[in-house]
Design a protein around this motif. Structure first.
Motif, PDB file in Angstrom:
ATOM      1  N   ARG A 192       9.898  -1.293   1.849  1.00 51.02           N
ATOM      2  CA  ARG A 192       9.673   0.246   1.705  1.00 51.02           C
ATOM      3  C   ARG A 192       8.064   0.401   1.204  1.00 51.02           C
ATOM      4  O   ARG A 192       7.604  -0.706   0.886  1.00 51.02           O
ATOM      5  N   GLY A 193       7.336   1.216   1.749  1.00 49.22           N
ATOM      6  CA  GLY A 193       6.090   1.294   1.255  1.00 49.22           C
ATOM      7  C   GLY A 193       5.275   2.171   2.298  1.00 49.22           C
ATOM      8  O   GLY A 193       5.818   3.201   3.048  1.00 49.22           O
ATOM      9  N   SER A 194       4.081   2.056   2.301  1.00 46.57           N
ATOM     10  CA  SER A 194       2.965   2.850   3.252  1.00 46.57           C
ATOM     11  C   SER A 194       3.482   2.506   4.734  1.00 46.57           C
ATOM     12  O   SER A 194       4.197   1.519   4.935  1.00 46.57           O
ATOM     13  N   ALA A 195       2.909   3.111   5.356  1.00 49.52           N
ATOM     14  CA  ALA A 195       3.057   3.005   6.969  1.00 49.52           C
ATOM     15  C   ALA A 195       1.955   3.148   7.900  1.00 49.52           C
ATOM     16  O   ALA A 195       1.024   3.896   7.350  1.00 49.52           O
ATOM     17  N   PHE A 196       1.932   2.323   8.738  1.00 50.33           N
ATOM     18  CA  PHE A 196       0.687   2.547   9.702  1.00 50.33           C
ATOM     19  C   PHE A 196       1.402   2.159  11.038  1.00 50.33           C
ATOM     20  O   PHE A 196       2.169   1.812  11.399  1.00 50.33           O
TER      21      PHE A 196
ATOM     22  N   ALA B 232      -4.913   5.507   6.379  1.00 45.20           N
ATOM     23  CA  ALA B 232      -4.421   4.554   7.257  1.00 45.20           C
ATOM     24  C   ALA B 232      -5.580   4.000   8.069  1.00 45.20           C
ATOM     25  O   ALA B 232      -5.578   2.673   8.534  1.00 45.20           O
ATOM     26  N   ARG B 233      -6.253   4.686   8.797  1.00 49.82           N
ATOM     27  CA  ARG B 233      -7.706   4.213   9.288  1.00 49.82           C
ATOM     28  C   ARG B 233      -8.382   3.402   8.517  1.00 49.82           C
ATOM     29  O   ARG B 233      -8.914   2.443   8.944  1.00 49.82           O
ATOM     30  N   LEU B 234      -8.735   3.825   7.486  1.00 49.33           N
ATOM     31  CA  LEU B 234      -9.462   2.769   6.622  1.00 49.33           C
ATOM     32  C   LEU B 234      -8.776   1.434   6.077  1.00 49.33           C
ATOM     33  O   LEU B 234      -9.524   0.377   6.479  1.00 49.33           O
ATOM     34  N   VAL B 235      -7.557   1.308   5.793  1.00 48.94           N
ATOM     35  CA  VAL B 235      -6.961   0.278   5.555  1.00 48.94           C
ATOM     36  C   VAL B 235      -6.916  -0.510   6.817  1.00 48.94           C
ATOM     37  O   VAL B 235      -6.996  -1.797   6.931  1.00 48.94           O
TER      38      VAL B 235
END
Length: 176
Positions: free
Chosen positions: A164-168, A20-23
């Motif tokens: 739907r998917g990743s979260a940040f 998450a931090r890298l994205v």
């Protein structure tokens, strides 16, 4: 106090946090030359399906209305959105994308795509499905600042609350 957490789960939690931090860093870098923050893009994405009032938009993208208000002020100042006072309830504003807002959103989408790793060995569909399960398994009361995120190819077809998917992490005043 002992934990019954599977050691693989602990490792996964850490990997999710690092990822998450890298994205977020890559997104920040990709959006900087457009003068946008992740927070601004999330708000613009929330309006892509049509106008909403500020409370509806805040709920759709899962942020506090007050936090969103600061982001909307900047977007309005840049000419990317309009806010029109509702006649039925003078306290409510209809928030809507302008033509330049739609154009900057498309530019931001292209920049975000270019920020993603281009590695065909990554199972994006599997990753997305697993992260969606992870996000769904988190207790609802834990954080109201988690924002759903779908890869760009799915964004235009879905409303933010349906993605739907990743979260940040969601927004703060600086967009971080």
């Amino acid at each position: 106090m002992t934990s019954n957490l599977d050691p693989d789960a602990r490792t996964s939690y850490r990997l999710i946090s690092v990822a998450a931090r890298l994205v977020q860093r890559r997104q920040d870098d990709a959006l900087a030359h457009l003068g946008l923050t992740r927070a601004a893009v999330i708000a613009l994405e929330g309006l892509a399906g049509g106008p909403l009032n500020q409370e509806q938009l805040a709920e759709a993208i899962r942020v506090q209305s007050q936090t969103l208000g600061r982001v909307l002020l900047r977007l309005e100042g840049a000419g990317y959105i309009t806010r029109t006072r509702q006649s039925a309830d003078r306290r409510q504003f209809k928030v809507e994308l302008t033509e330049s807002g739609a154009a900057i959103l498309e530019a931001a989408r292209r920049e975000e795509i270019n920020a993603y790793p281009d590695d065909p060995s990554i199972g994006w569909k599997v990753l997305s499905e697993e992260l969606a399960k992870f996000v769904s398994a988190l207790p609802a009361g834990r954080s109201h600042e988690v924002v759903p995120f779908a890869p760009p190819e799915h964004r235009s077809a879905r409303r933010p609350q349906d993605t739907r998917g990743s979260a940040f992490r969601g927004m703060d005043e600086s967009g971080h």
